[in-house]
Design an enzyme around this catalytic site. Structure first.
Site, PDB file in Angstrom:
ATOM      1  N   TYR A   1       3.284   4.964  16.274  1.00  0.00           N
ATOM      2  CA  TYR A   1       2.201   4.798  15.987  1.00  0.00           C
ATOM      3  C   TYR A   1       1.164   5.452  16.337  1.00  0.00           C
ATOM      4  O   TYR A   1       0.428   6.057  15.651  1.00  0.00           O
ATOM      5  CB  TYR A   1       1.927   3.711  16.706  1.00  0.00           C
ATOM      6  CG  TYR A   1       0.885   2.655  16.521  1.00  0.00           C
ATOM      7  CD1 TYR A   1       1.017   1.570  15.528  1.00  0.00           C
ATOM      8  CD2 TYR A   1      -0.189   2.641  17.135  1.00  0.00           C
ATOM      9  CE1 TYR A   1      -0.816   1.039  15.479  1.00  0.00           C
ATOM     10  CE2 TYR A   1      -1.490   1.870  16.964  1.00  0.00           C
ATOM     11  CZ  TYR A   1      -1.710   1.544  16.189  1.00  0.00           C
ATOM     12  OH  TYR A   1      -2.784   0.494  15.514  1.00  0.00           O
TER      13      TYR A   1
ATOM     14  N   VAL B   1       1.196  -1.812   0.081  1.00  0.00           N
ATOM     15  CA  VAL B   1      -0.262  -0.392   0.057  1.00  0.00           C
ATOM     16  C   VAL B   1       0.738   1.509  -0.038  1.00  0.00           C
ATOM     17  O   VAL B   1       0.368   2.634  -0.496  1.00  0.00           O
ATOM     18  CB  VAL B   1      -1.121  -0.080   1.322  1.00  0.00           C
ATOM     19  CG1 VAL B   1      -1.906  -1.230   1.099  1.00  0.00           C
ATOM     20  CG2 VAL B   1      -0.253  -0.293   2.766  1.00  0.00           C
TER      21      VAL B   1
END
Length: 236
Positions: free
Chosen positions: A141, A49
């Site tokens: 994250y 992706v």
């Protein structure tokens, strides 16, 4: 009312859909009558992706085969759990590439096909870590998931007039391949459940139900929203 949750005749792409939350979402959409294409490095048709050209080609191929693209679930993600002083810039950049830049690339690729057909729905995977400081060193994250919350808002405003709704789901901890190593540590698991008023982890199917709502006609007046599925974690 129940028919608003149906997806008969609709086509969805789910990134990161080979396991965990993505697989549960794909299953829920299929149960609702939708056709689902999995975009995942571990899938039968592997897709990176972060590769813009590959993403554009994949989305074009899906639209060519089905003649439509109604839904994108932007779910692919990774984590590198290190304290900030131990996190390398290359690791930081990899997390940013997968968790943030790839979501932009995929959303834009989906919108190219959704706009001419009068609209569609995009649901991004955020996280309670994007809405709080978290419980464990995981700065890359947490930062990228915070960015997804605002990416969701920005795209929802930009694309509302062309019929594309953009929302996000912010799950709490779910036992998936991404979190397994973390949740196997009893002290961390106990800290998570102690910080969660409902006192447990979420099930993947519970998170998938939120995606189903936001990706279906049932949420027809909802856009720019990030929906936590967190057992009360963020309410503390």
């Amino acid at each position: 009312m129940l028919e608003l949750f149906r997806m008969d005749g609709e086509v969805a792409i789910v990134t990161g859909g080979a396991s965990g939350i993505g697989a549960a979402v794909a299953s829920a959409f299929i149960d609702a009558g939708g056709t689902v294409e999995i975009a995942d490095m571990a899938g039968s048709s592997p897709l990176d992706v972060t590769d813009e050209a590959a993403v554009e080609g994949f989305f074009a191929d899906v639209h060519h085969r089905y003649g439509r693209l109604d839904i994108l679930v932007n779910n692919a993600g990774i984590a590198v759990r290190r304290p900030t002083m131990e996190l390398g810039v290359d690791e930081w950049n990899r997390v940013v590439a997968v968790n943030m830049t790839a979501m932009f690339i995929c959303a834009r690729a989906a919108a190219r096909w959704m706009m001419p057909q009068g609209g569609g729905r995009i649901v991004n995977t955020a996280s309670i870590m994007g809405l709080s400081g978290g419980l464990y060193p995981n700065v890359s994250y947490q930062t990228t998931k915070g960015a997804i919350v605002n990416l969701t808002r920005a795209l929802s405003v930009e694309w509302a007039k062309v019929g594309i709704r953009v929302n996000a789901v912010a799950p709490t901890y779910v036992r998936t391949p991404l979190t397994q190593e973390l949740l196997d540590q009893m002290d961390i698991l106990q800290a998570i459940t102690a910080a969660t008023p409902m006192g447990r982890l979420a099930e993947a199917q519970e998170v998938a139900a939120a995606f189903l709502y936001l990706a279906s006609r049932a949420s027809g007046m909802v856009t720019g929203h990030t929906l936590p599925v967190d057992g009360g974690f963020l309410a503390r």
